[in-house]
Enzyme design. Structure first.
Site, PDB file in Angstrom:
ATOM      1  N   TYR A   1       6.407   8.299  -1.793  1.00 35.92           N
ATOM      2  CA  TYR A   1       5.157   8.435  -2.557  1.00 35.92           C
ATOM      3  C   TYR A   1       4.766   9.914  -2.677  1.00 35.92           C
ATOM      4  O   TYR A   1       4.394  10.390  -3.747  1.00 35.92           O
ATOM      5  CB  TYR A   1       4.072   7.639  -1.823  1.00 35.92           C
ATOM      6  CG  TYR A   1       2.705   7.625  -2.468  1.00 35.92           C
ATOM      7  CD1 TYR A   1       2.319   6.580  -3.291  1.00 35.92           C
ATOM      8  CD2 TYR A   1       1.776   8.648  -2.218  1.00 35.92           C
ATOM      9  CE1 TYR A   1       1.053   6.551  -3.871  1.00 35.92           C
ATOM     10  CE2 TYR A   1       0.513   8.627  -2.792  1.00 35.92           C
ATOM     11  CZ  TYR A   1       0.153   7.576  -3.611  1.00 35.92           C
ATOM     12  OH  TYR A   1      -1.096   7.553  -4.175  1.00 35.92           O
TER      13      TYR A   1
ATOM     14  N   SER B   1      -5.026   3.029   3.595  1.00 32.96           N
ATOM     15  CA  SER B   1      -5.088   2.295   2.324  1.00 32.96           C
ATOM     16  C   SER B   1      -5.172   0.789   2.592  1.00 32.96           C
ATOM     17  O   SER B   1      -5.965   0.070   1.972  1.00 32.96           O
ATOM     18  CB  SER B   1      -3.847   2.633   1.491  1.00 32.96           C
ATOM     19  OG  SER B   1      -3.876   1.949   0.273  1.00 32.96           O
TER      20      SER B   1
ATOM     21  N   HIS C   1       8.055  -7.670  -1.265  1.00 27.67           N
ATOM     22  CA  HIS C   1       7.657  -6.969  -0.042  1.00 27.67           C
ATOM     23  C   HIS C   1       8.577  -7.357   1.118  1.00 27.67           C
ATOM     24  O   HIS C   1       8.387  -6.911   2.249  1.00 27.67           O
ATOM     25  CB  HIS C   1       6.226  -7.355   0.353  1.00 27.67           C
ATOM     26  CG  HIS C   1       5.141  -6.747  -0.497  1.00 27.67           C
ATOM     27  ND1 HIS C   1       5.172  -5.442  -0.939  1.00 27.67           N
ATOM     28  CD2 HIS C   1       3.963  -7.266  -0.951  1.00 27.67           C
ATOM     29  CE1 HIS C   1       4.069  -5.195  -1.632  1.00 27.67           C
ATOM     30  NE2 HIS C   1       3.332  -6.276  -1.655  1.00 27.67           N
TER      31      HIS C   1
ATOM     32  N   LYS D   1       0.803  -1.234   0.000  1.00 25.34           N
ATOM     33  CA  LYS D   1       0.000   0.000   0.000  1.00 25.34           C
ATOM     34  C   LYS D   1       0.834   1.281   0.000  1.00 25.34           C
ATOM     35  O   LYS D   1       0.350   2.361   0.354  1.00 25.34           O
ATOM     36  CB  LYS D   1      -1.023   0.059   1.152  1.00 25.34           C
ATOM     37  CG  LYS D   1      -1.875  -1.148   1.389  1.00 25.34           C
ATOM     38  CD  LYS D   1      -2.116  -2.028   0.217  1.00 25.34           C
ATOM     39  CE  LYS D   1      -3.013  -1.518  -0.865  1.00 25.34           C
ATOM     40  NZ  LYS D   1      -2.927  -2.413  -2.072  1.00 25.34           N
TER      41      LYS D   1
ATOM     42  N   THR E   1       3.333   0.469  -4.771  1.00 24.62           N
ATOM     43  CA  THR E   1       3.954  -0.604  -5.556  1.00 24.62           C
ATOM     44  C   THR E   1       3.464  -0.601  -7.007  1.00 24.62           C
ATOM     45  O   THR E   1       4.263  -0.687  -7.947  1.00 24.62           O
ATOM     46  CB  THR E   1       3.593  -1.981  -4.938  1.00 24.62           C
ATOM     47  OG1 THR E   1       3.556  -1.873  -3.523  1.00 24.62           O
ATOM     48  CG2 THR E   1       4.535  -3.057  -5.394  1.00 24.62           C
ATOM     49  N   THR E   2       2.157  -0.525  -7.178  1.00 20.57           N
ATOM     50  CA  THR E   2       1.549  -0.631  -8.502  1.00 20.57           C
ATOM     51  C   THR E   2       2.044   0.513  -9.403  1.00 20.57           C
ATOM     52  O   THR E   2       2.395   0.309 -10.571  1.00 20.57           O
ATOM     53  CB  THR E   2       0.004  -0.559  -8.367  1.00 20.57           C
ATOM     54  OG1 THR E   2      -0.392  -1.398  -7.290  1.00 20.57           O
ATOM     55  CG2 THR E   2      -0.702  -0.960  -9.634  1.00 20.57           C
TER      56      THR E   2
HETATM   57  P1  A3P Z   1      -5.000   4.490  -1.753  1.00 17.50           P
HETATM   58  O1  A3P Z   1      -5.653   3.288  -1.161  1.00 17.50           O
HETATM   59  O2  A3P Z   1      -4.597   5.493  -0.708  1.00 17.50           O
HETATM   60  O3  A3P Z   1      -5.785   5.124  -2.844  1.00 17.50           O
HETATM   61  P2  A3P Z   1       0.159  -0.606  -3.628  1.00 17.50           P
HETATM   62  O4  A3P Z   1       0.279  -0.493  -5.102  1.00 17.50           O
HETATM   63  O5  A3P Z   1       1.475  -0.605  -2.917  1.00 17.50           O
HETATM   64  O6  A3P Z   1      -0.720  -1.735  -3.245  1.00 17.50           O
HETATM   65  O7  A3P Z   1      -0.507   0.733  -3.113  1.00 17.50           O
HETATM   66  C1  A3P Z   1      -1.843   1.031  -3.459  1.00 17.50           C
HETATM   67  C2  A3P Z   1      -2.046   2.507  -3.230  1.00 17.50           C
HETATM   68  O8  A3P Z   1      -1.444   3.237  -4.308  1.00 17.50           O
HETATM   69  C3  A3P Z   1      -3.519   2.862  -3.258  1.00 17.50           C
HETATM   70  O9  A3P Z   1      -3.624   4.011  -2.424  1.00 17.50           O
HETATM   71  C4  A3P Z   1      -3.729   3.193  -4.730  1.00 17.50           C
HETATM   72  O10 A3P Z   1      -4.866   3.951  -4.987  1.00 17.50           O
HETATM   73  C5  A3P Z   1      -2.446   3.956  -5.013  1.00 17.50           C
HETATM   74  N1  A3P Z   1      -2.099   3.994  -6.444  1.00 17.50           N
HETATM   75  C6  A3P Z   1      -2.252   3.018  -7.369  1.00 17.50           C
HETATM   76  N2  A3P Z   1      -1.824   3.443  -8.571  1.00 17.50           N
HETATM   77  C7  A3P Z   1      -1.413   4.714  -8.413  1.00 17.50           C
HETATM   78  C8  A3P Z   1      -0.896   5.701  -9.302  1.00 17.50           C
HETATM   79  N3  A3P Z   1      -0.725   5.452 -10.590  1.00 17.50           N
HETATM   80  N4  A3P Z   1      -0.580   6.916  -8.793  1.00 17.50           N
HETATM   81  C9  A3P Z   1      -0.768   7.178  -7.479  1.00 17.50           C
HETATM   82  N5  A3P Z   1      -1.260   6.302  -6.595  1.00 17.50           N
HETATM   83  C10 A3P Z   1      -1.584   5.071  -7.044  1.00 17.50           C
END
Ligand code: A3P
Length: 302
Positions: free
Chosen positions: A199, A140, A108, A48, A51-52
């Site tokens: 972030y 998140s 992770h 959270k 990563t994505t």
């Molecule tokens: P929120 O739940 O605060 O919206 P991970 O990828 O580590 O699982 O983290 C997910 C978090 O990154 C979520 O945060 C998601 O909405 C956000 N996220 C996903 N893609 C993103 C992007 N392209 N830019 C910014 N935040 C992103």
């Protein structure tokens, strides 16, 4: 190994961190068998933390001479389908053939528990870590786990209960502070190998960070590319609003079987203020003072 009841499942406490059971077997094989190539790029995060987003950015930067943004696989596949988690890869096969895998991989696993070949001073593989302020990570994570919970047999978990567990460090790959500090300290002693990103900084100036990532990973943007706006195009392509509308993210599934859409919620800094009570905020402020005070690492919350 001792177990603790997690949000909707039990975590294992292993080498000082809480490992989700679905990652555990793969983690053991990953630790034992992984041999890093000099060309490997390892994206490391606490769940959270972005990563994505980091996967999409790195994939786009490193493959930009192979795929244009008009024919990138990111149009049809989620970032998690293109950049596998090492723990998942090794749970499917304890000795996967890395020659056939993406050179960009993710994990992770906390820094202290990474396989020796990644940390070896002679290895030229690179690590990129993205950290996010703990209040947004917690909020998140609470939403994410809530979305994945199966109501037919899982009890609802209140934000107070989730907070209590997060404070005890019981969340995937927690405790938060150990995970972040492990990579932070390693990045301070080895900045050529580990790039430590936040972030919140990416949100503030993504164009600058796309260039930094390119440089760090050995794919610097040429003057010509910069003049043509390639950096801005990648930044825009990987933005939350754009990425979440991609076919693979709207309708695809991650290798773990989750809908890819669960990785996109609202993607902002400071959403914690809509969920946390003043006492929770106070606790996080105290945690940061206690754990990070001497580290030189600071956080942005809005
Ligand atoms: P929120 O739940 O605060 O919206 P991970 O990828 O580590 O699982 O983290 C997910 C978090 O990154 C979520 O945060 C998601 O909405 C956000 N996220 C996903 N893609 C993103 C992007 N392209 N830019 C910014 N935040 C992103």
């Amino acid at each position: 190994l001792p177990k603790a009841k997690g949000y909707n499942r039990s975590y294992y406490f292993y080498q000082g961190f809480w490992c989700p059971p679905s990652y555990f077997r793969g983690l053991l094989s990953f630790q034992k068998h992984f041999q890093a190539f000099d060309t490997h790029i390892i994206l490391a995060t606490l769940p959270k933390s972005g990563t994505t987003w980091l996967k999409a950015l790195t994939f786009s930067i490193a493959n930009r001479h192979k795929f244009s943004l008009q024919d990138t696989p990111l149009l049809n596949f989620g970032p998690h389908n293109l950049v596998p988690f090492l723990e998942k890869l090794y749970s499917e096969n304890p000795c996967p053939n890395l020659e056939n895998c993406s050179r960009i991989l993710s994990t992770h696993t906390p820094y202290a528990s990474l396989p020796p070949s990644i940390k070896d001073e002679n290895s030229k593989c690179k690590i990129v870590y993205v950290c996010r302020n703990p209040m947004d990570v917690f909020v998140s994570h609470w939403h994410f786990v809530g979305k994945l919970r199966r109501p037919e047999y899982m009890e609802q978990l209140s934000i107070d209960e989730g907070f209590e567990m997060f404070c005890q460090g019981i969340h995937g790959f927690g405790p938060y502070s150990d995970h972040v500090l492990g990579y932070w300290k390693a990045s301070q002693t080895n900045p050529n190998k580990i790039l430590f990103l936040k972030y919140e900084d990416l949100k503030e100036d993504i164009v600058f960070h796309v260039k930094e990532l390119g440089k760090f990973l050995g794919f610097p943007f040429s003057k010509e590319e910069e003049d043509q706006g390639v950096v801005e195009e990648i930044a825009k392509f990987c933005s939350f609003d754009n990425l979440k509308e991609m076919e693979g993210n709207k309708n695809g599934k991650s290798p773990s079987g989750f809908p890819n859409s669960v990785f996109f919620r609202n993607g902002v800094v400071g959403d914690w203020s809509n969920f946390l009570k003043p006492s929770m905020v106070e606790h996080f402020v105290k945690l940061i003072q206690e754990k990070f005070d001497q580290s030189g690492l600071t956080f942005k919350f809005s």
